[in-house]
Design an enzyme around this catalytic site. Structure first.
Site: not given
Lengths: 420, 426
Positions: B67, B70-71, B143
């Protein structure tokens, strides 16, 4: 794509012919002035109508009927549009071509049952239907507790103006739910059918004459010459000093909601300039808010703005660490000030236009958006799609700056974030 | 390019594999203005132990690396922000990480060639620095915090921990605040170099475009075509025991309004071939629909008795383990729980049910085939689970018999369950 509007005795029939889709989409819309004490019962009624009918009186028989119609779908949506509260009974089904001949007419028969023959006996709604929908409504109202973001927005609006239409909770109210019984629900049904302003939309590969004939024959609402009340809510004059309210809550993240008033905007500004202003400020992943508050300062995962011309308000929301509240407020003010001073580039404006152009271009790809677009033209004075595209393109930087000076911070509400 | 039709759905798929191993699937729609591009790698939070590209020793990375990566893919050496680039054409870019994949998507209705070229450029040219990695931590932790405050998220998180003993899906895709803080630039490069080889990736485009000119763009993209690829990937599989980790767990959740639970059945499953696996999936969908679906006697009875306000089922397949989850809201969770078990054990499914439900499933395929986003979703899911599209879905669905459905029903191990329930805090 071809559009025809036909006046039937008590409602308008809007037919949109297109061969783009494998489905037919119907929205039967009922509109009334929003009133606090009618929200809960309106939600309740729309669910009850789409749960069972006199002819299909149990959940199983109703669901089986939909399955028979090649998994046709029928469901209500309730939402506020400015001063009005709308209920849409939505139906979608496959084109005859992908199912069998006559499917559309059978589906309209079922819709007719839903609207005109609810599960009522001796002026009372059916026991099971009533109880199931009541439990469901209870749960829907209670679930507000589980959604801190929604909660924060609702509390914000109460602080902006507790008597305003936008401060109403469209999920409904427990005290009103407790007052609903099988008899007054039945009475409300008749009132709803008699008094609502009704519009019937249908999109698909249809034959205008045939649909007009069938709908006219099957859908006989009581004669009713009502028209909608004005959708637009009068704009509020902003607080001289921002009203900042903070409420403690044991959550990890604080939910920040901010209301800005939109004052003295012209129709042209509301219809064209406002959207572009919003996209540049906080309405996209390329906005000033996103680029600066999230990307540059890493202060949040989301921060966005959303302008509502009917309410004359702009809403800003973010999820933050509570200690960063002051920092974020300063940044938000700075970005809004920059808009007022014209501190954004021609490229920013150009991108916002492209972004909106894209949204307008794709309306034709989605049946519900096609309907929403025609509905806005019919009720809210929006211009034809092609005209809109041209006018958006001609908006100038000066117009954005001038509009930016009509947007004012009014109230900020910070909920929770107190768990360490 | 190979052209094949999704039978009975009026949808054509064009397929080509590049020399570097990238699988390309193109699905043009004649009558739509928009398009969606999904460039994804078969790498998600499920994988956290592997031998990095070019190395010999296996490593274990912190939770949340996929994740985090991905950022950070949106970071470019030039400093240009991809969101800004796509905004030029009014397009939208996004990315998401799941257990099995990380996807980079672009949606728009013009300039697809430029957008695609740009997407291939930035996903194929990573730029991580100590500084930009550090900066991202604040955003990611916000998040994670956002999901923490959602009661269903909390329940889901606890359920994963109750069902699995070792498997990485015990932990949220984003990881934990602690694991995120421990991630550094080197780890990101190790994961990137291993899993972002074109041979481990898929490019799917659905909507309004011309297949020939799109293929040209792909073949001419330098960053993509000059990339090392086709190196074998060695993933260390978790040896997840079949028994659930914890059978029952009661939580008090502060902002839950009405009790909710997740009941998960954990079952071992054989390694089936593509069409066989698809048939098992459909048989399972039919079983769950017959037992708990909108037209089931179970649902009607539970609603009428006020024993539930919502209930839905889902499935998850990882390695040789299949889980079936029943998620529900009920004022009387324990009673509903007993009723669900009883329903699984004694519920009778008839030939008529199976035929009726098959008609529903086929109709839903037609609905789905009419929307760019659903075609993208369904195709991506086929690629993840079967490595290629299933072209004869309707035929396979039609071939499912009552016996298939009952076999699946009997196969589920009803005693190996985990029941995680959340009650409101007093």
């Amino acid at each position: 794509m071809k559009y025809i509007k036909k006046e039937c005795e008590s409602f308008n029939l809007h037919m949109i012919k297109t061969d783009k889709f494998k489905t037919v989409t119907i929205e039967l819309m009922f509109s009334n002035e929003i009133k606090k004490d009618k929200i809960t019962i309106t939600n309740f009624l729309s669910s009850a109508m789409c749960y069972t009918t006199k002819k299909y009186p149990t959940k199983i028989s109703f669901a089986n009927k939909l399955e028979d119609l090649y998994a046709a779908r029928i469901f209500p949506t309730c939402y506020r549009l400015g001063n009005n509260y709308n209920v849409d009974i939505n139906m979608s089904l496959l084109n005859d071509k992908y199912a069998e001949k006559g499917l559309l007419e059978q589906a309209l028969d079922l819709l007719k049952e839903v609207v005109f023959n609810p599960n009522i006996t001796n002026n009372k709604f059916d026991d099971d239907t009533f109880n199931v929908v009541k439990n469901d409504s209870y749960s829907q109202i209670e679930r507000l507790k589980e959604d801190p973001r929604k909660n924060s927005i609702l509390k914000l609006y109460e602080n902006v103006d507790k008597d305003a239409k936008y401060a109403l909770n469209v999920d409904g109210y427990m005290e009103d739910l407790n007052k609903i019984d099988q008899i007054n629900l039945c009475n409300f049904y008749h009132q709803f059918i008699n008094e609502s302003v009704i519009d019937f939309y249908i999109v698909g590969d249809i034959d205008f004459d045939e649909i007009y004939r069938i709908v006219k024959e099957k859908f006989k609402f009581p004669a009713n010459k009502k028209t909608n009340i004005d959708f637009f809510i009068e704009s509020k004059h902003h607080n001289k000093k921002i009203n900042e309210v903070c409420e403690k809550d044991h959550t990890s993240q604080a939910k920040l909601s901010i209301a800005c008033t939109l004052e003295n905007m012209t129709t042209y500004e509301k219809n064209y300039v406002l959207n572009l202003y919003n996209i540049i400020l906080g309405g996209s992943a390329d906005s000033k808010f996103f680029k600066n508050i999230r990307e540059k300062y890493s202060l949040c995962y989301y921060v966005s703005s959303n302008a509502n011309k009917l309410d004359n308000l702009m809403l800003i929301t973010s999820g933050i660490t509570k200690d960063n509240y002051k920092k974020i407020m300063i940044l938000i003010k700075k970005e809004m000030d920059d808009m007022r001073k014209g501190n954004f580039t021609d490229e920013d404006l150009d991108k916002a236009k492209k972004y909106y152009q894209s949204i307008l271009d794709e309306i034709d790809d989605k049946p519900h958006q096609i309907i929403a677009s025609y509905y806005s033209m019919d009720k809210l004075g929006l211009e034809e799609l092609e005209t809109r595209k041209i006018k958006y393109n001609n908006v100038t930087k000066e117009e954005i700056v001038s509009l930016a000076n009509k947007v004012f911070l009014d109230t900020a509400f910070l909920l929770g974030g107190d768990k360490k | 390019m190979i052209k094949k039709e999704l039978e009975g759905l009026d949808v054509n798929i064009f397929y080509e594999k590049l020399d570097n191993g990238l699988n390309i699937y193109l699905v043009p729609f004649k009558n739509r203005k928009n398009y969606q591009i999904n460039y994804f790698t078969k790498y998600g939070s499920e994988i956290n132990e592997f031998i990095p590209y070019g190395e010999k020793q296996k490593i274990k990375v912190p939770y949340g690396v996929a994740h985090f990566l991905e950022h950070k893919m949106f970071e470019q050496e030039s400093g240009e922000d991809p969101f800004s680039y796509f905004a030029k054409y009014g397009s939208d870019a996004n990315a998401s990480t799941g257990y099995k994949t990380t996807s980079y998507t672009v949606e728009g209705n013009n300039n697809i060639e430029e957008n695609l070229d740009y997407l291939l450029d930035y996903v194929n040219s990573p730029y991580f620095t100590d500084e930009n990695v550090e900066k991202e931590k604040g955003i990611i932790i916000e998040e994670i915090n956002m999901y923490k405050d959602e009661p269903e998220g909390k329940l889901f998180d606890q359920s994963g921990k109750a069902v699995f003993k070792k498997h990485p899906c015990r932990v949220d895709v984003g990881g934990t605040e602690k694991s995120v803080r421990s991630i550094n630039k080197e780890m990101l490069y190790q994961c990137y170099n291993t899993f972002y080889q074109p041979s481990n990736m898929f490019l799917v485009i659905v909507g309004n475009f011309d297949t020939d000119s799109i293929l040209k763009v792909i073949k001419n993209n330098k960053n993509l075509n000059e990339k090392d690829s086709n190196k074998p990937i060695k993933i260390i599989k978790t040896n997840e025991p079949i028994e659930v980790n914890c059978r029952q767990k009661e939580l008090k959740i502060r902002n839950i309004a009405i009790p909710k639970f997740i009941l998960t059945f954990k079952t071992k499953i054989n390694n089936y071939q593509k069409e066989e696996l698809y048939k098992k999936k459909i048989s399972m969908d039919i079983m769950l629909y017959a037992l708990f679906g909108v037209s089931s006697s179970f649902r009607e009875e539970m609603l009428n008795k006020g024993l539930m306000t919502f209930l839905y089922t889902s499935k998850y397949l990882t390695d040789d383990i299949l889980t079936i989850e029943v998620t529900a809201e009920s004022k009387e969770p324990k009673i509903l729980f007993d009723k669900i078990i009883e329903r699984f054990k004694t519920g009778v499914i008839t030939e008529k049910d199976v035929e009726r439900i098959k008609k529903v499933i086929i109709a839903n395929l037609v609905y789905g085939s009419d929307r760019v986003a659903s075609v993208m979703g369904a195709l991506t899911s086929s690629l993840v689970y079967y490595n290629e599209p299933i072209y004869n879905e309707i035929d396979i669905i039609k071939s499912v018999t009552l016996e298939d459905v009952n076999n699946i029903k009997n196969y589920v191990n009803l005693d190996n369950y985990s029941y995680v329930v959340g009650y409101p805090k007093e």
